[in-house]
Motif scaffolding. Structure first.
Motif, short mmCIF file in Angstrom:
data_model
loop_
_atom_site.label_atom_id
_atom_site.label_comp_id
_atom_site.label_asym_id
_atom_site.label_seq_id
_atom_site.Cartn_x
_atom_site.Cartn_y
_atom_site.Cartn_z
N TRP A 45 61.46 -2.97 44.97
CA TRP A 45 62.14 -3.73 43.89
C TRP A 45 63.42 -4.56 44.38
CZ3 TRP A 45 66.18 -1.10 40.40
CH2 TRP A 45 66.35 -1.97 39.47
N LEU A 46 63.90 -3.92 45.31
CA LEU A 46 65.20 -4.73 45.79
C LEU A 46 64.78 -5.95 46.63
CD1 LEU A 46 67.71 -2.07 46.94
CD2 LEU A 46 67.60 -3.65 44.73
N ARG A 47 63.57 -5.93 47.28
CA ARG A 47 63.06 -7.09 48.08
C ARG A 47 62.65 -8.07 47.00
NH1 ARG A 47 59.83 -5.04 53.50
NH2 ARG A 47 61.69 -4.53 54.45
N GLY A 48 61.84 -7.82 46.00
CA GLY A 48 61.53 -8.79 44.83
C GLY A 48 62.78 -9.36 44.34
N GLU A 49 63.72 -8.59 44.12
CA GLU A 49 64.93 -9.35 43.43
C GLU A 49 65.63 -10.16 44.36
OE1 GLU A 49 66.45 -8.44 40.40
OE2 GLU A 49 64.74 -7.86 39.80
N THR A 50 65.57 -10.04 45.71
CA THR A 50 66.34 -10.77 46.62
C THR A 50 65.59 -12.17 46.84
OG1 THR A 50 65.18 -9.84 48.43
CG2 THR A 50 67.50 -8.96 47.81
N LYS A 51 64.42 -12.08 46.33
CA LYS A 51 63.48 -13.47 46.65
C LYS A 51 63.93 -14.25 45.37
CE LYS A 51 59.80 -11.50 49.10
NZ LYS A 51 58.21 -10.99 48.89
N ARG A 52 64.32 -13.81 44.25
CA ARG A 52 64.59 -14.41 43.08
C ARG A 52 66.26 -14.86 42.93
NH1 ARG A 52 62.82 -11.29 38.20
NH2 ARG A 52 62.23 -9.71 39.72
N ALA A 54 70.39 -15.19 45.15
CA ALA A 54 70.89 -15.79 46.31
C ALA A 54 71.30 -14.48 47.12
CB ALA A 54 72.14 -16.68 45.87
N VAL A 55 71.43 -13.36 46.55
CA VAL A 55 71.88 -12.10 47.52
C VAL A 55 70.97 -12.20 48.58
CG1 VAL A 55 72.18 -9.73 47.52
CG2 VAL A 55 72.30 -11.25 45.40
N THR A 56 71.61 -11.99 49.92
CA THR A 56 70.99 -11.92 51.03
C THR A 56 70.65 -10.32 51.45
OG1 THR A 56 73.15 -11.57 52.23
CG2 THR A 56 72.44 -13.82 52.05
N SER A 57 69.71 -10.42 52.40
CA SER A 57 69.02 -8.94 52.50
C SER A 57 69.71 -8.70 53.61
CB SER A 57 67.45 -9.35 52.89
OG SER A 57 66.73 -8.16 53.08
N VAL A 58 69.68 -7.13 53.67
CA VAL A 58 70.38 -6.22 54.87
C VAL A 58 69.18 -6.16 55.80
CG1 VAL A 58 72.11 -5.37 53.45
CG2 VAL A 58 70.14 -4.09 53.68
N TYR A 59 69.65 -5.69 57.23
CA TYR A 59 68.32 -5.51 58.24
C TYR A 59 67.48 -4.40 57.91
CZ TYR A 59 66.65 -4.16 62.50
OH TYR A 59 65.81 -3.70 63.40
N CYS A 60 68.18 -3.13 57.29
CA CYS A 60 67.45 -1.87 57.07
C CYS A 60 67.59 -1.30 55.74
CB CYS A 60 67.89 -0.84 58.21
SG CYS A 60 66.71 0.70 58.16
N ILE A 73 72.14 0.57 43.78
CA ILE A 73 71.43 0.01 42.61
C ILE A 73 72.20 -0.47 41.46
CG2 ILE A 73 69.64 0.61 40.76
CD1 ILE A 73 68.40 2.76 42.46
N PRO A 74 73.37 0.16 41.12
CA PRO A 74 74.20 -0.45 39.98
C PRO A 74 74.88 -1.67 40.51
CG PRO A 74 74.41 1.73 40.19
CD PRO A 74 73.62 1.70 41.13
N TYR A 75 75.29 -1.54 41.95
CA TYR A 75 76.07 -2.91 42.50
C TYR A 75 75.03 -4.14 42.48
CZ TYR A 75 78.20 -5.87 45.73
OH TYR A 75 78.78 -6.92 46.25
N ARG A 81 72.27 -9.90 38.17
CA ARG A 81 72.18 -10.06 36.63
C ARG A 81 73.25 -10.22 35.82
NH1 ARG A 81 66.64 -6.69 35.70
NH2 ARG A 81 65.39 -7.38 37.26
N GLY A 82 74.34 -9.55 36.44
CA GLY A 82 75.59 -9.35 35.48
C GLY A 82 75.38 -8.38 34.66
N VAL A 83 75.80 -8.22 33.57
CA VAL A 83 76.01 -7.09 32.71
C VAL A 83 74.62 -6.81 32.22
CG1 VAL A 83 76.99 -6.14 30.50
CG2 VAL A 83 78.23 -7.43 32.12
N LYS A 84 73.72 -7.66 31.98
CA LYS A 84 72.51 -7.55 31.47
C LYS A 84 71.65 -6.67 32.65
CE LYS A 84 70.31 -11.24 30.46
NZ LYS A 84 69.73 -12.61 30.03
N GLY A 85 71.94 -6.74 33.77
CA GLY A 85 71.49 -5.87 34.73
C GLY A 85 71.64 -4.26 34.74
N LEU A 86 72.31 -3.98 33.76
CA LEU A 86 72.42 -2.38 33.57
C LEU A 86 71.17 -2.03 32.60
CD1 LEU A 86 76.33 -2.06 33.02
CD2 LEU A 86 75.05 -1.48 35.11
#
Length: 112
Positions: A45-52, A54-60, A73-75, A81-86
């Motif tokens: 899920w996080l990999r799919g989100e990072t493609k959309r 500007a957040v950079t991916s971490v190594y592991c 996850i909350p961070y 997404r801002g507040v709508k991310g909750l």
């Protein structure tokens, strides 16, 4: 992937609640599979989100999510997404509460 995570949370917690309602301990395999599927699902899920975003991916990502998913996850959702991310976070929490409440109400209804 978010929908699959919500279904996973619901099914596992419903199964665990059924075990506890019967006075049994859930099988260790059930807990292991849930933990593995949860971490894998969150990473996908996080990999799919990072493609959309500007957040950079971490190594592991697996280790990071496995160790700190409660904070990550909350961070991540607030950062991308801002507040709508909750809203997705609320959906996952609601799935947990709904599963436990549903099984408890069914257990008490048939117990009487």
């Amino acid at each position: 992937m978010l929908v699959l995570l919500i279904i996973l949370i619901f099914v596992y917690n419903a199964a665990a609640a059924i075990y506890y309602a019967q006075g049994l301990e859930p099988l260790p395999v059930l807990g292991f599979l849930y933990d593995a599927a949860f971490v894998t699902g969150v990473v996908w899920w996080l990999r799919g989100e990072t493609k959309r975003s500007a957040v950079t991916s971490v190594y592991c990502q697996g280790m990071l999510v496995g160790a700190g998913w409660l904070i990550i996850i909350p961070y991540h959702l607030l950062k991308t997404r801002g507040v709508k991310g909750l809203i997705p976070l609320g959906a996952m929490l609601g799935s947990f509460i709904l599963a436990r409440t549903l099984v408890a109400s069914i257990f008490f209804a048939f117990r009487l």
